[in-house]
Design a protein around this motif. Structure first.
Motif, short mmCIF file in Angstrom:
data_model
loop_
_atom_site.label_atom_id
_atom_site.label_comp_id
_atom_site.label_asym_id
_atom_site.label_seq_id
_atom_site.Cartn_x
_atom_site.Cartn_y
_atom_site.Cartn_z
N LEU A 60 -0.86 41.96 87.82
CA LEU A 60 -1.05 42.77 89.02
C LEU A 60 -1.85 44.03 88.74
O LEU A 60 -2.68 44.46 89.54
N GLY A 61 -1.61 44.63 87.58
CA GLY A 61 -2.25 45.90 87.26
C GLY A 61 -3.69 45.77 86.79
O GLY A 61 -4.51 46.66 87.05
N PHE A 62 -4.01 44.67 86.10
CA PHE A 62 -5.33 44.58 85.45
C PHE A 62 -6.14 43.35 85.84
O PHE A 62 -7.18 43.09 85.22
N ASN A 63 -5.68 42.57 86.82
CA ASN A 63 -6.44 41.41 87.30
C ASN A 63 -6.82 40.47 86.15
O ASN A 63 -8.00 40.24 85.86
N ILE A 64 -5.81 39.94 85.48
CA ILE A 64 -6.03 39.05 84.34
C ILE A 64 -6.79 37.80 84.78
O ILE A 64 -7.59 37.25 84.01
N ARG A 65 -6.58 37.36 86.00
CA ARG A 65 -7.28 36.16 86.49
C ARG A 65 -8.80 36.37 86.50
O ARG A 65 -9.56 35.43 86.29
N GLY A 66 -9.21 37.62 86.75
CA GLY A 66 -10.63 37.92 86.71
C GLY A 66 -11.20 37.75 85.31
O GLY A 66 -12.33 37.28 85.14
N PHE A 67 -10.42 38.14 84.30
CA PHE A 67 -10.88 37.96 82.92
C PHE A 67 -10.95 36.48 82.57
O PHE A 67 -11.84 36.04 81.83
N ILE A 68 -10.00 35.71 83.10
CA ILE A 68 -9.98 34.27 82.79
C ILE A 68 -11.20 33.57 83.38
O ILE A 68 -11.84 32.73 82.74
N THR A 69 -11.57 33.94 84.60
CA THR A 69 -12.70 33.29 85.27
C THR A 69 -14.01 34.02 85.00
O THR A 69 -15.08 33.53 85.39
N GLY A 70 -13.94 35.20 84.37
CA GLY A 70 -15.16 35.97 84.10
C GLY A 70 -15.67 36.69 85.31
O GLY A 70 -16.83 37.06 85.38
N GLU A 71 -14.76 36.88 86.32
CA GLU A 71 -15.17 37.55 87.56
C GLU A 71 -14.29 38.78 87.79
O GLU A 71 -13.58 38.89 88.77
N THR A 72 -14.31 39.70 86.89
CA THR A 72 -13.50 40.91 87.00
C THR A 72 -14.08 41.80 88.10
O THR A 72 -15.27 41.76 88.44
N LYS A 73 -13.18 42.61 88.63
CA LYS A 73 -13.62 43.54 89.68
C LYS A 73 -14.52 44.63 89.11
O LYS A 73 -14.34 45.08 88.00
N LYS A 74 -15.51 44.99 89.90
CA LYS A 74 -16.41 46.06 89.46
C LYS A 74 -15.72 47.40 89.59
O LYS A 74 -14.99 47.62 90.52
#
Length: 317
Positions: A303-317
């Motif tokens: 919830l705090g760091f958007n780990i799913r974004g790191f997994i898919t390579g689509e982290t929040k800007k």
């Protein structure tokens, strides 16, 4: 108009009859109740999704009354009341084309409200406290464990330690009744929707699609609630048995469980995103269940760091 009214009455009579038969079968043949219970709301839900509120309420009341007369008397009345109202609420939400979150919350609210009415009716009319009886059964199991330990001639220090653990478990079970009730309500609502929505879809009703569990995402505000409860627990330290103590204990349990679900969904997301077999998901879930406290930390980080974004390579800007 007469044709529509005739069709409405015919469908209503059919749904009341099906509801009553299902309830009677589950009452008189106990083993069938394990399966039938979950589809009891279906007839009322189908009718309520197709027709207006006044007709749906009339069919709901008729279903409850007929179930009382031919479906098992007072034994069937609480069950008929609860599941008929759940069906009414579920069908109404579908007719109003509400989204999946609203349907889930409305169904959960219907379960909680009807349970509360049945509970107070049992207490006031029959002098039967369902929750207290459940707690008493738990205490009896604790007493049985205590007697078994005493009979096994264990050393006095181990017996004293075991006694303290049992006493703590007894107190915790009593304090956690509200959160356990919340978990039960949410679990029942989830199962009812998981069973009935696909069936309603097969009956040509438009139902919202629920995203797979791996895409579950809690509101980030849960983080703030969690940290507030954590700060109160660490610095205020309410006295055991007080209202604040019980409230903090229950809030902490509910938030921890929600974060554990978030963490478990992240595990599912990672496994399926990496193309692993679905059997790995089942194995990972079974392994994770005994370590829910750790899994909740995974959910907290997600919830705090958007780990799913790191997994898919689509982290929040």
């Amino acid at each position: 108009m007469p044709e529509n009214r005739t069709r409405r009455l015919t469908h209503g009579a059919m749904m009341v009859a099906i509801f009553t038969v299902l309830l009677a079968v589950s009452t008189y043949i106990p083993l069938t109740s394990i399966l039938i219970t979950w589809v009891l709301p279906l007839p009322i839900a189908w009718y309520s999704a197709k027709y207006n509120m006044s007709s749906s309420v009339a069919v709901t009341i008729a279903g409850i009354m007929l179930s009382f007369i031919v479906g098992g008397g007072f034994l069937a009345l609480p069950v008929a009341f609860m599941y008929a109202v759940i069906g009414l609420v579920l069908g109404t939400m579908l007719r109003l084309k509400k989204n999946k979150a609203t349907i889930f919350l409305a169904t959960s609210g219907a379960i909680l409200a009807t349970f509360a009415i049945v509970y107070f009716a049992f207490v006031k009319i029959l002098n039967i406290n369902i929750i207290q009886q459940t707690l008493d059964l738990s205490m009896q199991s604790f007493d049985t464990s205590r007697k078994m330990m005493e009979a096994s001639n264990v050393p006095a220090d181990q017996l004293a330690s075991f006694e303290k653990q049992l006493e703590l478990m007894e107190k915790t079970a009593t304090y956690l009744v509200p959160s356990l009730l919340v978990f039960a309500v949410l679990g029942i609502a989830f199962i009812i929707l998981a069973v009935n929505l696909p069936l309603l879809k097969r009956l040509k009703l438009e139902v919202p699609k629920f995203k797979p569990f791996r895409y579950m995402q809690l509101p980030r505000s849960i983080l703030w609630y969690y940290f507030i409860v954590l700060i109160i627990s660490l610095f205020v330290r309410p006295e055991e048995g007080t209202y604040l103590y019980v409230a903090i204990l229950n809030l902490s349990s509910i938030l921890t469980m929600l974060l554990a679900l978030q963490g478990l969904s992240l595990i599912h997301f990672f496994i399926l995103e990496k193309g692993m077999p679905k059997g790995v998901v089942v194995i990972a879930t079974i392994i994770a269940l005994p370590f829910l406290q750790f899994v909740s930390l995974i959910g907290l980080v997600d919830l705090g760091f958007n780990i799913r974004g790191f997994i898919t390579g689509e982290t929040k800007k």
